[in-house]
Write a protein that holds these residues in place. Structure first.
Motif, PDB file in Angstrom:
ATOM      1  N   LYS A 128     -23.150 -17.787  -6.066  1.00  0.00           N
ATOM      2  CA  LYS A 128     -22.887 -19.166  -5.640  1.00  0.00           C
ATOM      3  C   LYS A 128     -22.153 -19.940  -6.728  1.00  0.00           C
ATOM      4  N   ASP A 129     -22.620 -19.787  -7.987  1.00  0.00           N
ATOM      5  CA  ASP A 129     -21.939 -20.461  -9.096  1.00  0.00           C
ATOM      6  C   ASP A 129     -20.504 -19.964  -9.243  1.00  0.00           C
ATOM      7  N   LEU A 130     -20.316 -18.645  -9.059  1.00  0.00           N
ATOM      8  CA  LEU A 130     -18.977 -18.086  -9.156  1.00  0.00           C
ATOM      9  C   LEU A 130     -18.054 -18.652  -8.091  1.00  0.00           C
ATOM     10  N   ASN A 131     -18.588 -18.782  -6.876  1.00  0.00           N
ATOM     11  CA  ASN A 131     -17.779 -19.368  -5.797  1.00  0.00           C
ATOM     12  C   ASN A 131     -17.425 -20.817  -6.094  1.00  0.00           C
ATOM     13  N   ASP A 132     -18.430 -21.582  -6.615  1.00  0.00           N
ATOM     14  CA  ASP A 132     -18.151 -22.981  -6.975  1.00  0.00           C
ATOM     15  C   ASP A 132     -17.099 -23.065  -8.079  1.00  0.00           C
ATOM     16  N   THR A 133     -17.225 -22.150  -9.060  1.00  0.00           N
ATOM     17  CA  THR A 133     -16.247 -22.156 -10.160  1.00  0.00           C
ATOM     18  C   THR A 133     -14.852 -21.821  -9.658  1.00  0.00           C
ATOM     19  N   LYS A 134     -14.791 -20.840  -8.730  1.00  0.00           N
ATOM     20  CA  LYS A 134     -13.490 -20.498  -8.161  1.00  0.00           C
ATOM     21  C   LYS A 134     -12.887 -21.681  -7.412  1.00  0.00           C
ATOM     22  N   GLU A 135     -13.728 -22.419  -6.665  1.00  0.00           N
ATOM     23  CA  GLU A 135     -13.233 -23.590  -5.942  1.00  0.00           C
ATOM     24  C   GLU A 135     -12.724 -24.656  -6.913  1.00  0.00           C
ATOM     25  N   ASP A 136     -13.526 -24.891  -8.005  1.00  0.00           N
ATOM     26  CA  ASP A 136     -13.084 -25.877  -9.003  1.00  0.00           C
ATOM     27  C   ASP A 136     -11.780 -25.446  -9.668  1.00  0.00           C
ATOM     28  N   ALA A 137     -11.699 -24.139  -9.985  1.00  0.00           N
ATOM     29  CA  ALA A 137     -10.469 -23.638 -10.612  1.00  0.00           C
ATOM     30  C   ALA A 137      -9.274 -23.796  -9.687  1.00  0.00           C
ATOM     31  N   ALA A 138      -9.494 -23.536  -8.391  1.00  0.00           N
ATOM     32  CA  ALA A 138      -8.398 -23.705  -7.437  1.00  0.00           C
ATOM     33  C   ALA A 138      -7.976 -25.169  -7.350  1.00  0.00           C
ATOM     34  N   ALA A 139      -8.989 -26.091  -7.348  1.00  0.00           N
ATOM     35  CA  ALA A 139      -8.655 -27.519  -7.301  1.00  0.00           C
ATOM     36  C   ALA A 139      -7.902 -27.945  -8.556  1.00  0.00           C
ATOM     37  N   LEU A 140      -8.366 -27.457  -9.738  1.00  0.00           N
ATOM     38  CA  LEU A 140      -7.675 -27.805 -10.982  1.00  0.00           C
ATOM     39  C   LEU A 140      -6.262 -27.245 -11.016  1.00  0.00           C
ATOM     40  N   LYS A 141      -6.104 -26.037 -10.497  1.00  0.00           N
ATOM     41  CA  LYS A 141      -4.779 -25.451 -10.468  1.00  0.00           C
ATOM     42  C   LYS A 141      -3.844 -26.250  -9.579  1.00  0.00           C
ATOM     43  N   ALA A 142      -4.381 -26.677  -8.410  1.00  0.00           N
ATOM     44  CA  ALA A 142      -3.560 -27.501  -7.516  1.00  0.00           C
ATOM     45  C   ALA A 142      -3.189 -28.825  -8.182  1.00  0.00           C
ATOM     46  N   GLU A 143      -4.181 -29.443  -8.870  1.00  0.00           N
ATOM     47  CA  GLU A 143      -3.908 -30.704  -9.560  1.00  0.00           C
ATOM     48  C   GLU A 143      -2.911 -30.502 -10.700  1.00  0.00           C
ATOM     49  N   LEU A 144      -3.058 -29.352 -11.419  1.00  0.00           N
ATOM     50  CA  LEU A 144      -2.121 -29.050 -12.495  1.00  0.00           C
ATOM     51  C   LEU A 144      -0.705 -28.852 -11.963  1.00  0.00           C
ATOM     52  N   ASP A 145      -0.600 -28.168 -10.842  1.00  0.00           N
ATOM     53  CA  ASP A 145       0.725 -27.989 -10.248  1.00  0.00           C
ATOM     54  C   ASP A 145       1.334 -29.324  -9.844  1.00  0.00           C
ATOM     55  N   GLU A 146       0.499 -30.191  -9.260  1.00  0.00           N
ATOM     56  CA  GLU A 146       0.997 -31.513  -8.853  1.00  0.00           C
ATOM     57  C   GLU A 146       1.427 -32.330 -10.064  1.00  0.00           C
ATOM     58  N   THR A 147       0.593 -32.272 -11.137  1.00  0.00           N
ATOM     59  CA  THR A 147       0.949 -33.005 -12.354  1.00  0.00           C
ATOM     60  C   THR A 147       2.224 -32.456 -12.985  1.00  0.00           C
ATOM     61  N   ARG A 148       2.380 -31.119 -12.957  1.00  0.00           N
ATOM     62  CA  ARG A 148       3.587 -30.516 -13.507  1.00  0.00           C
ATOM     63  C   ARG A 148       4.824 -30.959 -12.727  1.00  0.00           C
ATOM     64  N   ASP A 149       4.673 -31.027 -11.390  1.00  0.00           N
ATOM     65  CA  ASP A 149       5.801 -31.494 -10.582  1.00  0.00           C
ATOM     66  C   ASP A 149       6.152 -32.939 -10.912  1.00  0.00           C
ATOM     67  N   GLU A 150       5.100 -33.786 -11.054  1.00  0.00           N
ATOM     68  CA  GLU A 150       5.360 -35.187 -11.405  1.00  0.00           C
ATOM     69  C   GLU A 150       6.005 -35.289 -12.781  1.00  0.00           C
ATOM     70  N   LEU A 151       5.532 -34.443 -13.730  1.00  0.00           N
ATOM     71  CA  LEU A 151       6.110 -34.483 -15.072  1.00  0.00           C
ATOM     72  C   LEU A 151       7.573 -34.057 -15.055  1.00  0.00           C
ATOM     73  N   ASP A 152       7.867 -33.012 -14.285  1.00  0.00           N
ATOM     74  CA  ASP A 152       9.262 -32.579 -14.187  1.00  0.00           C
ATOM     75  C   ASP A 152      10.131 -33.665 -13.570  1.00  0.00           C
ATOM     76  N   ASP A 153       9.594 -34.325 -12.532  1.00  0.00           N
ATOM     77  CA  ASP A 153      10.347 -35.406 -11.888  1.00  0.00           C
ATOM     78  C   ASP A 153      10.579 -36.559 -12.863  1.00  0.00           C
ATOM     79  N   THR A 154       9.499 -36.911 -13.597  1.00  0.00           N
ATOM     80  CA  THR A 154       9.631 -38.001 -14.579  1.00  0.00           C
ATOM     81  C   THR A 154      10.602 -37.633 -15.684  1.00  0.00           C
TER      82      THR A 154
END
Length: 453
Positions: A128-154
């Motif tokens: 269960k903890d592993l699944n939660d960690t995977k979900e958090d990692a996926a959310a962070l990765k998505a947020e990181l990708d979004e931030t990277r896109d914003e940084l590139d645009d800026t």
């Protein structure tokens, strides 16, 4: 007999058998066939052990009743049951089986079951903890990708803006350079024009004087000179009648120059010299000295010119000097204040005690210098005239002429630099000046910074 029965009850073999049955029922559909067969064999073995213990107790109970004790019960209950096909395996339970061994086996089975249950629960929690960690990692990765896109645009936008800004800065610097060059050229032309106009006025005055002298010599009687306007109608003692009024007005104006105009000039200078208060004060003081000197020079030139013109036609009861002073007082508009201001600025530019940043010049003080020149001209037209006291750095402090500034060392005997000159009437102090006193003033004087051109 009773003791053996008590030990059997305390071991809880029947309870262990019941627990294993319930556990097998819960895991029956999960286990494999081999696991179910192993569970059945385990239960059969345990049941055989329990039956062996029961037969031992039955033997002990029957022996306590004598030779024929319990015969009827055995015939009625045990024999029919045995005849139905059940037979206990004598080989599975030996006569010397120990009840303690059975209890130990039951405890080990119970511990193994508990450890297995705990392990399975920990495994579930870890999954269960592993699944939660995977979900958090996926959310962070998505947020990181979004931030990277914003940084590139800026970054792309900022790069474009920076390039445009750099081009604008280069263009503005070029315009500023051209404007400075043009202003320098215009300033030079204005100075030349001012010098030419001054020379033209001097030549015209000299030509007018020569024409008047020639006319007087040819006609035998004096005539009024054309370049100077005729005296305005009024009392010939107009200068003396208004002397006290003009004196009090000039003293008040001198105080206003110190308290109002000087403060405004200081504020202007501090914008360009923010870290050198002494140099700012020195510039103001030198400006006042040069402005009074230019006003006195202009007054003397005007006085000589008027005296030379009036000497030919003067026939009044007042003396020539009185007529000259009265004429100057009545015609104060003849004072070339702009020429005096330019003379003051030129003198400040070559003064070794002060300096100014290269990108600007002393024309910033033009309004202040203009008012000081007007005041100096009016003070020269009094009788007796008013003047400012001469001042030198590192001179002995005079309490009659100066007051100390707020940042002075009040026990220091020498003047480091002056803030405002004193107004004098010959040797009498009319208005006190202000000075800064410091110990070792002659040693701490700053050498002026060179002015870049």
């Amino acid at each position: 007999m009773a003791e053996s029965l008590r030990r059997m009850v305390n071991n809880g073999n029947f309870t262990s058998l019941q627990d294993k049955l319930e556990k097998w029922l819960d895991d029956y559909h999960i286990n494999t066939n081999d696991q179910n067969v192993a569970r059945a064999c385990e239960l059969v073995e345990l049941n055989a052990r329990v039956q062996g213990q029961l037969f031992t107790l039955l033997n002990l109970v029957a022996s306590e009743g004598g030779l024929y004790g319990g015969v009827n019960t055995l015939k009625n209950r045990l024999l029919p049951w045995l005849s139905s096909g059940f037979a206990a395996s004598a080989a599975s339970v030996s006569a010397d089986t120990s009840l303690a061994v059975l209890a130990e086996a039951a405890d080990k089975d119970r511990q193994i079951t508990e450890i297995q249950s705990h392990y399975e629960q920990q495994l579930d929690n870890m999954e269960k903890d592993l699944n939660d960690t995977k979900e958090d990692a996926a959310a962070l990765k998505a947020e990181l990708d979004e931030t990277r896109d914003e940084l590139d645009d800026t970054r792309r936008k900022s790069t474009g803006t920076m390039m445009a800004t750099e081009d604008e800065i280069i263009r503005l610097k070029e315009e500023l350079r051209l404007t400075r060059d043009e202003a320098s050229s215009l300033r030079t032309r204005v100075d030349l024009v001012g010098d030419y106009e001054r020379q033209v006025r001097v030549l015209r005055d000299e030509i007018a004087i020569l024409r008047g002298e020639r006319a007087a010599l040819e006609n035998g009687f004096p005539e009024p000179l054309p370049p100077l306007p005729p005296p305005r109608p009024g009392s010939p003692t107009h200068a003396k009648l208004t002397d006290s009024v003009r004196r009090s007005r000039l003293i008040g104006r001198y105080n206003d120059l110190f308290s109002i105009d000087r403060v405004e000039a200081l504020t202007t200078l501090r914008r360009y010299i923010p870290d050198d208060e002494e140099m700012v004060q020195r510039i103001i003081f030198v400006g006042v000295q040069e402005a009074f000197h230019a006003a006195k020079m202009a007054f003397r030139a005007m006085r000589l010119r008027v005296r030379k013109n009036l000497a030919i036609t003067h026939v009044g009861p007042e003396t020539l000097e009185e007529a000259v002073l009265d004429y100057i007082v009545r015609n104060t508009d003849l004072f070339d204040v702009n020429g005096a201001v330019q003379d003051t600025i030129r003198a400040m530019n070559v003064n070794p005690k002060i300096s100014f940043p290269a990108e600007i010049d002393f024309n910033l003080l033009h309004p202040f210098i203009r008012e000081v020149c007007r005041c100096g001209w009016g003070m020269c037209a009094l009788e007796p005239p008013l003047d400012i006291s001469p001042a030198t750095d590192a001179e002995l402090y005079n309490e009659l002429k100066y007051r100390r500034s707020y940042d002075s060392e009040f026990t220091a005997p020498l003047v480091a630099y002056h803030v405002w000159p004193a107004m004098m009437e010959y040797d009498r102090v009319v208005v006190k000046g202000e000075a800064v006193t410091k110990r070792g003033a002659s040693l701490v004087r700053q050498s002026p910074r060179s002015r870049l051109t």
